[in-house]
Design a protein around this motif. Structure first.
Motif, mmCIF file in Angstrom:
data_model
loop_
_atom_site.group_PDB
_atom_site.id
_atom_site.type_symbol
_atom_site.label_atom_id
_atom_site.label_comp_id
_atom_site.label_asym_id
_atom_site.label_seq_id
_atom_site.Cartn_x
_atom_site.Cartn_y
_atom_site.Cartn_z
ATOM 1 N N ALA A 60 -19.829 -29.853 42.576
ATOM 2 C CA ALA A 60 -20.326 -30.187 43.919
ATOM 3 C C ALA A 60 -20.949 -28.963 44.572
ATOM 4 O O ALA A 60 -22.006 -29.044 45.224
ATOM 5 C CB ALA A 60 -19.189 -30.736 44.784
ATOM 6 N N LEU A 61 -20.295 -27.804 44.405
ATOM 7 C CA LEU A 61 -20.836 -26.565 44.966
ATOM 8 C C LEU A 61 -22.180 -26.216 44.329
ATOM 9 O O LEU A 61 -23.112 -25.765 45.002
ATOM 10 C CB LEU A 61 -19.857 -25.408 44.778
ATOM 11 N N ALA A 62 -22.290 -26.431 43.015
ATOM 12 C CA ALA A 62 -23.544 -26.155 42.322
ATOM 13 C C ALA A 62 -24.641 -27.077 42.825
ATOM 14 O O ALA A 62 -25.792 -26.656 43.041
ATOM 15 C CB ALA A 62 -23.358 -26.300 40.824
ATOM 16 N N THR A 63 -24.295 -28.332 43.048
ATOM 17 C CA THR A 63 -25.274 -29.284 43.577
ATOM 18 C C THR A 63 -25.704 -28.883 44.978
ATOM 19 O O THR A 63 -26.906 -28.889 45.308
ATOM 20 C CB THR A 63 -24.679 -30.707 43.590
ATOM 21 N N VAL A 64 -24.733 -28.517 45.832
ATOM 22 C CA VAL A 64 -25.060 -28.083 47.198
ATOM 23 C C VAL A 64 -25.905 -26.821 47.146
ATOM 24 O O VAL A 64 -26.887 -26.663 47.880
ATOM 25 C CB VAL A 64 -23.773 -27.875 48.030
ATOM 26 N N GLY A 65 -25.571 -25.910 46.250
ATOM 27 C CA GLY A 65 -26.337 -24.672 46.103
ATOM 28 C C GLY A 65 -27.761 -24.956 45.654
ATOM 29 O O GLY A 65 -28.717 -24.352 46.150
ATOM 30 N N ALA A 66 -27.912 -25.863 44.686
ATOM 31 C CA ALA A 66 -29.246 -26.217 44.208
ATOM 32 C C ALA A 66 -30.055 -26.877 45.316
ATOM 33 O O ALA A 66 -31.255 -26.601 45.492
ATOM 34 C CB ALA A 66 -29.144 -27.139 42.998
ATOM 35 N N LEU A 67 -29.397 -27.762 46.081
ATOM 36 C CA LEU A 67 -30.094 -28.403 47.211
ATOM 37 C C LEU A 67 -30.478 -27.384 48.272
ATOM 38 O O LEU A 67 -31.574 -27.438 48.837
ATOM 39 C CB LEU A 67 -29.219 -29.507 47.817
ATOM 40 N N ALA A 68 -29.592 -26.435 48.527
ATOM 41 C CA ALA A 68 -29.895 -25.386 49.507
ATOM 42 C C ALA A 68 -31.050 -24.531 49.013
ATOM 43 O O ALA A 68 -31.970 -24.182 49.782
ATOM 44 C CB ALA A 68 -28.666 -24.533 49.777
ATOM 45 N N ALA A 69 -31.062 -24.187 47.742
ATOM 46 C CA ALA A 69 -32.156 -23.386 47.185
ATOM 47 C C ALA A 69 -33.470 -24.152 47.247
ATOM 48 O O ALA A 69 -34.524 -23.585 47.580
ATOM 49 C CB ALA A 69 -31.838 -22.985 45.754
ATOM 50 N N ALA A 70 -33.409 -25.459 46.950
ATOM 51 C CA ALA A 70 -34.626 -26.274 47.031
ATOM 52 C C ALA A 70 -35.127 -26.339 48.471
ATOM 53 O O ALA A 70 -36.339 -26.244 48.728
ATOM 54 C CB ALA A 70 -34.355 -27.672 46.492
ATOM 55 N N TYR A 71 -34.188 -26.489 49.416
ATOM 56 C CA TYR A 71 -34.574 -26.526 50.833
ATOM 57 C C TYR A 71 -35.230 -25.214 51.251
ATOM 58 O O TYR A 71 -36.260 -25.204 51.923
ATOM 59 C CB TYR A 71 -33.353 -26.814 51.709
ATOM 60 N N VAL A 72 -34.635 -24.097 50.832
ATOM 61 C CA VAL A 72 -35.191 -22.784 51.180
ATOM 62 C C VAL A 72 -36.583 -22.632 50.576
ATOM 63 O O VAL A 72 -37.503 -22.151 51.233
ATOM 64 C CB VAL A 72 -34.238 -21.657 50.715
ATOM 65 N N ARG A 73 -36.750 -23.073 49.327
ATOM 66 C CA ARG A 73 -38.058 -22.968 48.674
ATOM 67 C C ARG A 73 -39.087 -23.838 49.378
ATOM 68 O O ARG A 73 -40.209 -23.392 49.624
ATOM 69 C CB ARG A 73 -37.920 -23.377 47.211
ATOM 70 N N VAL A 74 -38.724 -25.061 49.714
ATOM 71 C CA VAL A 74 -39.661 -25.953 50.416
ATOM 72 C C VAL A 74 -39.982 -25.395 51.792
ATOM 73 O O VAL A 74 -41.143 -25.371 52.216
ATOM 74 C CB VAL A 74 -39.081 -27.389 50.511
#
Length: 107
Positions: A13-27
């Motif tokens: 779950a943390l990895a998923t949240v981290g990936a979503l956060a990274a995607a949000y930061v990139r976008v």
């Protein structure tokens, strides 16, 4: 559920949240960069427009100065009363001088 299963689920779950956060930061970064490029283009366009307007203002100021000079000249021609009065006084003075010379020669 075992501790190991729970830990795997939590890290997943943390990895998923981290990936979503990274995607949000990139976008978000991409959107910010695009916005910055748009504003940069807008600023360049506004500067070019300001330069054109400044050149037009300079041209108009020159034209106004020429028109004011022409207006003064034309006003002096139309209302050249001072020049006419000066010419009249000169003609009258020379006429009197000529008349007095003619009278002195006839006598």
């Amino acid at each position: 559920m075992t501790l190991l299963g729970f830990a795997g689920w939590a890290f997943g779950a943390l990895a998923t949240v981290g990936a979503l956060a990274a995607a949000y930061v990139r976008v978000r970064s991409s959107v910010d960069n695009q916005t910055a490029e748009i504003w940069k283009g807008e600023a360049e366009a506004q500067k070019a427009r300001a330069d054109r307007l400044e050149a037009q203002l300079d041209e108009l100021c020159g034209r106004v100065a020429r028109l004011e000079a022409e207006n003064r000249h034309l006003s002096e021609l139309v209302t050249g009363q001072a020049a006419i009065a000066e010419l009249r006084s000169l003609v009258v003075a020379q006429h009197q001088e000529l008349t007095s010379l003619m009278r002195s020669e006839t006598q």
